[in-house]
Design a protein around this motif. Structure first.
Motif, PDB file in Angstrom:
ATOM      1  N   ARG A   1      -1.083  -0.103   3.007  1.00 52.65           N
ATOM      2  CA  ARG A   1      -1.997   0.173   4.124  1.00 52.65           C
ATOM      3  C   ARG A   1      -1.209   0.535   5.379  1.00 52.65           C
ATOM      4  O   ARG A   1      -1.576   1.456   6.122  1.00 52.65           O
ATOM      5  N   HIS A   2      -0.135  -0.204   5.627  1.00 47.58           N
ATOM      6  CA  HIS A   2       0.691   0.096   6.798  1.00 47.58           C
ATOM      7  C   HIS A   2       1.304   1.491   6.687  1.00 47.58           C
ATOM      8  O   HIS A   2       1.403   2.221   7.684  1.00 47.58           O
TER       9      HIS A   2
ATOM     10  N   GLU B   1      -1.267   4.054   7.567  1.00 45.07           N
ATOM     11  CA  GLU B   1      -1.438   4.128   9.018  1.00 45.07           C
ATOM     12  C   GLU B   1      -0.306   4.921   9.657  1.00 45.07           C
ATOM     13  O   GLU B   1      -0.522   5.720  10.568  1.00 45.07           O
TER      14      GLU B   1
END
Length: 279
Positions: free
Chosen positions: A105-106, A109
């Motif tokens: 997820r990071h 982003e």
């Protein structure tokens, strides 16, 4: 992370670079979260299958003066009497997987701004040849990238072995026209990787690096570093995010190579003629 004793212990361990032995101790503590605060260092060492000095070093690695200080802290964050197997709590293997999902997820982003990846792809595509460096833990990442990159790039040179020949191979690549070097650098970072990157820069190559953090030891010798976190929930690091970032860089590089699609189609034709793959 849940607010259970095990969850609070996981939070305590996060952000610390632990050795495999220290992670074994941490995993044992998570499994015994309900009563670990009342175990002696000898008892914990016995349960984890390590030496008592290893438990002491583990406590110091977490920032405590010694195991007694760690145990006092544990009595505050994971007091006895709380159930460690409450409904909805994940075991250590599930926690490791969930942590990797969070790393991905990071990365997603980070890729919301594609400019660094696009720039990296342009640099890698323009380098003829393209050396790809990865030693020890990072060797599989470098090898995987090089395998696929060779299908679209005319000259990829894998550097996955250290030693005195490494600088010779960097020299040879630069003499042959290499303008960039791609490095996969994962913890624990071998000293010779940092030295090789410094040498490559001195030889005139632009260093593009995939590392677990923008503050990794190799950052000082990288012209463009794109971070992708590693998972630390198991005894040995997991590198799903760095692997995926490598494939993203491969895509960006292929986008900059005008004959990439033609090369792929040519390979597919030859592979079919040779019966290379089982369909």
């Amino acid at each position: 992370m849940s607010d259970s004793p095990a969850g609070r212990l996981q939070t305590l361990f996060e952000g610390h670079r632990l050795t495999p032995t220290q992670r074994r101790i941490a995993h044992c503590m998570v499994r015994r979260a309900g009563d670990v605060a009342f175990l002696s260092s000898v008892e914990l060492a016995d349960l984890a299958g390590v030496s008592q000095p290893s438990v002491t070093r583990f406590a110091v690695a977490l920032g405590f003066d010694g195991y007694p200080a760690l145990r006092r802290h544990l009595r505050e964050v994971a007091p006895a009497g709380e159930a460690s197997g409450e409904a909805g709590e994940h075991n250590e293997y599930q926690q490791a997987v969930l942590a990797e999902i969070e790393n991905l997820r990071h990365l997603a982003e980070l890729l919301a701004d594609p400019a660094p990846v696009v720039r990296a792809g342009r640099l890698l595509a323009a380098s003829r040849p393209l050396p790809v460096l990865g030693l020890r833990a990072a060797s599989s990442q470098a090898r995987g990238f090089a395998y696929f990159a060779a299908k679209v790039h005319p000259d990829v040179r894998l550097l996955d072995e250290g030693g005195s020949m490494l600088t010779d191979r960097i020299d040879a690549a630069v003499r042959a026209g290499a303008t960039a070097l791609l490095c996969f650098a994962l913890p624990r970072h071998p000293r010779e990787v940092a030295e090789a990157l410094e040498y490559a820069q001195g030889a005139g190559a632009t260093v593009v690096t995939v590392a677990e953090s923008a503050f990794a030891p190799v950052a000082a010798h990288s012209d463009l570093l794109i971070p992708a976190a590693v998972g630390t929930g198991l005894a040995f690091d997991t590198a799903c995010a760095p692997m995926l970032l490598g494939r993203v860089l491969l895509e960006a590089m292929a986008d900059e190579l005008p004959d990439a699609q033609a090369r792929l189609e040519e390979f597919d034709t030859k592979a079919a003629a040779r019966g290379l793959f089982v369909e």
